[in-house]
Design an enzyme around this catalytic site. Structure first.
Site, PDB file in Angstrom:
ATOM      1  CD  GLU A 128      -9.235  -3.706  -0.139  1.00  0.00           C
ATOM      2  OE1 GLU A 128      -9.835  -3.778   0.932  1.00  0.00           O
ATOM      3  OE2 GLU A 128      -8.326  -4.496  -0.455  1.00  0.00           O
ATOM      4  CG  ASP A 173      -1.785  -1.215   1.347  1.00  0.00           C
ATOM      5  OD1 ASP A 173      -2.302  -1.681   0.324  1.00  0.00           O
ATOM      6  OD2 ASP A 173      -1.928  -1.715   2.475  1.00  0.00           O
TER       7      ASP A 173
END
Length: 325
Positions: free
Chosen positions: A213, A46
């Site tokens: 997401e 991420d």
């Protein structure tokens, strides 16, 4: 590939006729580009990245007190201390480490939104930290921005701050459940604007899997583009993560994909998918650099037992849709 080579390649692409540029849009997963060359400390998850005024790249990622990497050329990365050497006390109500940071600079101040949660749970919180340098150890935690509980129909993780050209600030976030949400932010506090407490819905998968997401919003050519990660993350070479995008004429949506399907109804045009040893690309952020827009993401390396690695590619927008190359 050196930055000079990347710039030459981008210039050559922009000089191509529109018909040829459209032909560059991948028609199958095998047509997607491999990540650009990076070396050193490239095991990340991420990632979010920014370039300082001195030209140094600062990258933060999931893990511990927010893992840190840095580079001077966008190729060779080295590791340093976490953003937080001492974790804020409030984290313990949600988890022991932070996830999915989002770094930006506004008015000479660095802001980093991040999430604190545990895998598969929506008892989650989005936090905010500020810094004058963006370096590890310099961050001052500002506490929680938004939370969710096990009774919520959304999940307060994966935050992304978007500052509109009208001066309004917006925070998108979300994972699974009823999808991607957005709230308006007060620029003076970095937290929700008290005069607008609406929680907007901008992407969801109402049928089948709920797996959407990691939102990230940019504005290009009069459109707002919403990037998001779809399907299953964090399963090594079994991951099915992929990046899709939709666009809108208003920041709060509705966002539609290239085929006109709403992103609140399973829509999304592919940007990156698994190909070859590049498995499950996602957890993306978008960064504007001197040679163009970058998509910065992680993928699972099929040649290294599914280890999460840093991926960086340039984006071409000439077709009206982002194409990685």
């Amino acid at each position: 590939m050196s930055r000079t080579s990347r710039l030459r390649r981008r210039t050559a692409l922009l000089a191509l006729p529109a018909a040829l540029l459209l032909a560059l849009v991948p028609s199958t997963a095998s047509a997607y580009p491999n990540p650009g060359r990076v070396t050193g400390a490239t095991v990340v998850h991420d990632p979010t990245m920014i370039r300082t005024s001195s030209g140094r790249y600062l990258l933060y990622a999931t893990g511990g007190g927010l893992a840190y990497r840095t580079s001077t050329d966008r190729i060779a990365f080295s590791a340093g201390g976490d953003a937080f050497s001492a974790k804020p006390g409030w984290w313990s109500s949600y988890a022991t480490e932070a996830w999915a940071p989002d770094i930006s600079n506004h008015g000479g101040k660095y802001l980093m939104y991040y999430a604190v949660s545990t895998f598969g749970s929506n008892k989650s919180a989005i936090g905010l930290a500020t810094s004058t340098t963006g370096l590890p150890g310099s961050w001052t935690d500002q506490g929680t921005v938004y939370t969710s509980t096990t009774s919520s129909d959304y999940n307060a993780i994966d935050p992304n701050l978007f500052v509109n050209d009208d001066g309004k600030w917006w925070l998108s976030f979300g994972s699974w459940w009823t999808g991607i949400k957005m709230i308006q932010i007060n620029p003076s506090t970095g937290k929700q604007l008290s005069s607008n407490t609406t929680r907007y819905s901008i992407a969801s998968r109402p049928t089948g899997t709920k797996a959407v997401e990691a939102p990230y919003i940019v504005k290009r050519g009069g459109y707002y583009y919403l990037f998001a990660s779809y399907d299953t993350c964090c399963a090594g070479t079994s991951s099915t993560y992929k990046v899709k995008v939709g666009r809108a004429t208003s920041v709060t949506g509705p966002y539609y994909d290239k085929n006109g399907v709403s992103m609140t109804n399973n829509g999304g045009t592919p940007v990156l998918e698994s190909h070859g040893s590049v498995i499950g690309p996602g957890g993306q952020s978008i960064m504007n650099d001197s040679d163009g827009d970058l998509i910065v993401y992680h993928y699972y390396d099929g040649n290294d037992n599914g280890t999460p690695k840093l991926g960086v590619n340039l984006l071409n927008w000439s077709s009206g849709w982002p194409v990685a190359y």
